[in-house]
Design an enzyme around this catalytic site. Structure first.
Site, mmCIF file in Angstrom:
data_model
loop_
_atom_site.group_PDB
_atom_site.id
_atom_site.type_symbol
_atom_site.label_atom_id
_atom_site.label_comp_id
_atom_site.label_asym_id
_atom_site.label_seq_id
_atom_site.Cartn_x
_atom_site.Cartn_y
_atom_site.Cartn_z
ATOM 1 N N GLY A 12 43.453 -101.387 45.690
ATOM 2 C CA GLY A 12 43.697 -100.414 44.621
ATOM 3 C C GLY A 12 44.622 -99.330 45.154
ATOM 4 O O GLY A 12 45.301 -99.512 46.181
ATOM 5 N N LEU A 14 44.082 -96.388 46.639
ATOM 6 C CA LEU A 14 43.830 -95.861 47.983
ATOM 7 C C LEU A 14 44.167 -96.908 49.048
ATOM 8 O O LEU A 14 44.822 -96.605 50.051
ATOM 9 C CB LEU A 14 42.359 -95.425 48.101
ATOM 10 C CG LEU A 14 41.950 -94.905 49.475
ATOM 11 C CD1 LEU A 14 42.730 -93.644 49.848
ATOM 12 C CD2 LEU A 14 40.449 -94.636 49.537
ATOM 13 N N ALA A 126 46.309 -90.772 44.575
ATOM 14 C CA ALA A 126 47.261 -91.887 44.432
ATOM 15 C C ALA A 126 46.940 -92.668 43.179
ATOM 16 O O ALA A 126 45.803 -92.679 42.722
ATOM 17 C CB ALA A 126 47.159 -92.810 45.641
ATOM 18 N N LYS A 182 31.412 -83.771 48.426
ATOM 19 C CA LYS A 182 32.312 -84.463 47.493
ATOM 20 C C LYS A 182 31.505 -85.054 46.340
ATOM 21 O O LYS A 182 31.926 -85.011 45.185
ATOM 22 C CB LYS A 182 33.097 -85.550 48.218
ATOM 23 C CG LYS A 182 34.145 -86.151 47.320
ATOM 24 C CD LYS A 182 35.233 -86.893 48.036
ATOM 25 C CE LYS A 182 36.301 -87.306 47.040
ATOM 26 N NZ LYS A 182 36.931 -88.550 47.366
ATOM 27 N N ASN A 190 32.972 -85.618 36.994
ATOM 28 C CA ASN A 190 33.281 -86.964 36.480
ATOM 29 C C ASN A 190 32.456 -87.392 35.265
ATOM 30 O O ASN A 190 33.029 -87.851 34.268
ATOM 31 C CB ASN A 190 33.161 -88.000 37.601
ATOM 32 C CG ASN A 190 34.381 -87.970 38.511
ATOM 33 O OD1 ASN A 190 35.323 -87.243 38.258
ATOM 34 N ND2 ASN A 190 34.359 -88.748 39.568
ATOM 35 N N SER A 252 38.696 -90.160 37.894
ATOM 36 C CA SER A 252 38.572 -91.612 38.088
ATOM 37 C C SER A 252 37.549 -92.220 37.116
ATOM 38 O O SER A 252 37.758 -93.308 36.582
ATOM 39 C CB SER A 252 38.181 -91.902 39.532
ATOM 40 O OG SER A 252 37.030 -91.165 39.878
ATOM 41 N N GLU A 264 31.454 -95.427 38.690
ATOM 42 C CA GLU A 264 30.732 -95.184 39.947
ATOM 43 C C GLU A 264 29.449 -94.368 39.683
ATOM 44 O O GLU A 264 28.992 -93.628 40.540
ATOM 45 C CB GLU A 264 31.644 -94.480 40.942
ATOM 46 C CG GLU A 264 32.787 -95.381 41.388
ATOM 47 C CD GLU A 264 33.558 -94.834 42.570
ATOM 48 O OE1 GLU A 264 33.598 -95.491 43.618
ATOM 49 O OE2 GLU A 264 34.132 -93.746 42.431
HETATM 50 O O1 KPL Z 1 37.677 -87.046 42.829
HETATM 51 C C1 KPL Z 1 37.846 -86.876 41.661
HETATM 52 C C2 KPL Z 1 37.883 -88.074 40.791
HETATM 53 O O2 KPL Z 1 38.689 -88.149 39.892
HETATM 54 O O3 KPL Z 1 37.086 -88.975 41.079
HETATM 55 C C3 KPL Z 1 37.978 -85.499 41.097
HETATM 56 C C4 KPL Z 1 37.724 -84.482 42.170
HETATM 57 C C5 KPL Z 1 37.019 -85.309 39.989
HETATM 58 C C6 KPL Z 1 39.385 -85.200 40.633
HETATM 59 O O4 KPL Z 1 39.733 -85.776 39.448
#
Ligand code: KPL
Length: 301
Positions: A12, A14, A126, A182, A190, A252, A264
């Site tokens: 993907g 990353l 990315a 994180k 999200n 994401s 996720e």
């Molecule tokens: O890591 C992110 C994601 O999109 O999963 C954030 C920090 C919410 C940035 O969009």
């Protein structure tokens, strides 16, 4: 593949980003469920374009030679299956590097993998450009550490290699805390943006702002009960800082929901909800978002 190779499983955004940078300094192989064109283009964060040939193949066709590092860059829900598929092909045991969001994949694979396991937490941005390329949307920083606190030299080696390749990275001795931080940010942003189909920056407006605040309160209570060191800024400021920095992003999880892909949810909300349950903490807001993402609740404002 030779014993210096970095095998990246999960092509993907990353995975391809890492492959395109690392290939400047070490042999790289990129593997996924299907084959990508060998010629890949990187559009850098500065807007320049460069192409290169990458060894790209299907996981089921991996040669048996053991690479130095196996980077798993799949989404969290696909990580175990990708790990099994890759390890079934390899004759030896590489150092495993886990790049997943959340805190679900990491403890399990750390226990399971017979060799060293490192975890990476990155803010590199990315996105893929079809099958042929990747855009480095925003420069970030990658923290590398290991949950067992036994592999500091490997973490330093890998961070130095990323530095040589042009990606900022730092070896840290508190990766577990950083993964939780994180996860907290992801949990506050999200699920809500996925539920209401909004960009991150819209969370600052009504009616979303109080919803974010309530989620942060629940997350902070869980983190305190679990003795997770809070961020220097505090939980609220950390979340709002990321919201401001990514205001224009479609997170994401929103992209997954729009594309009809799995989210996720389990990797991000699962560890929070199970920790809350263990400590007897009520989580009405997180639980409701979890049920929504699991498909049990219909969207409403
Ligand atoms: O890591 C992110 C994601 O999109 O999963 C954030 C920090 C919410 C940035 O969009």
């Amino acid at each position: 593949m030779n014993d210096q190779t970095h095998l990246i499983v999960g092509p993907g955004a990353l995975g391809r980003l890492l492959a395109m940078y690392l290939a400047d300094v070490v042999p790289v192989m990129l593997a996924g469920r299907r084959t990508l064109p060998a010629e890949q283009t990187l559009t850098t964060a500065e807007g320049t374009c460069r192409s290169r040939q990458l060894a790209a193949l299907e996981v089921d066709r991996l040669p048996p030679e053991t690479p130095a590092f196996l980077h798993l860059t799949t989404k969290a829900y696909a990580a175990e299956a990708a790990y099994e598929a890759a390890m079934a092909r390899l004759s030896g045991t590489p150092t495993l590097v886990l790049w997943q969001n959340g805190y679900q994949v990491q403890p399990g694979l750390d226990r399971r993998h017979p060799g060293p396991v490192l975890c990476a937490s990155t803010t590199e941005g990315a996105w893929v450009k079809g099958d042929k390329g990747v855009t480095h949307a925003g420069r970030g920083l990658t923290y590398i550490g290991d949950l067992a606190h036994r592999h500091a030299p490997l973490c330093h080696e890998l961070a130095a290699l990323f530095g040589q390749a042009g990606l900022a990275a730092k070896a840290v001795d508190d990766i577990e805390t950083r993964l939780w931080h994180k996860l907290a940010v992801n949990a506050a942003i999200n699920p809500l943006v996925a539920r209401f189909r909004i960009r991150n920056g819209q969370l600052r407006d009504r009616p979303f702002r109080p919803m974010v605040e309530r989620i942060i309160e629940e997350v902070a209570t869980i983190m305190t009960a679990e003795d997770i060191v809070p961020p220097a800024l505090g939980w609220h400021a950390l979340v709002w800082q990321v919201v401001a920095a990514t205001a224009n992003n479609r997170a994401s999880m929103l992209q997954d929901v729009i594309a009809g892909r799995p989210t996720e949810r389990e990797a991000i909300l699962g560890p929070l909800l199970s920790t809350a349950h263990r400590h007897g903490i009520a989580t009405p807001n997180l639980s409701e978002l979890d049920r929504f993402l699991a498909g049990d609740v219909h969207p409403q404002r």
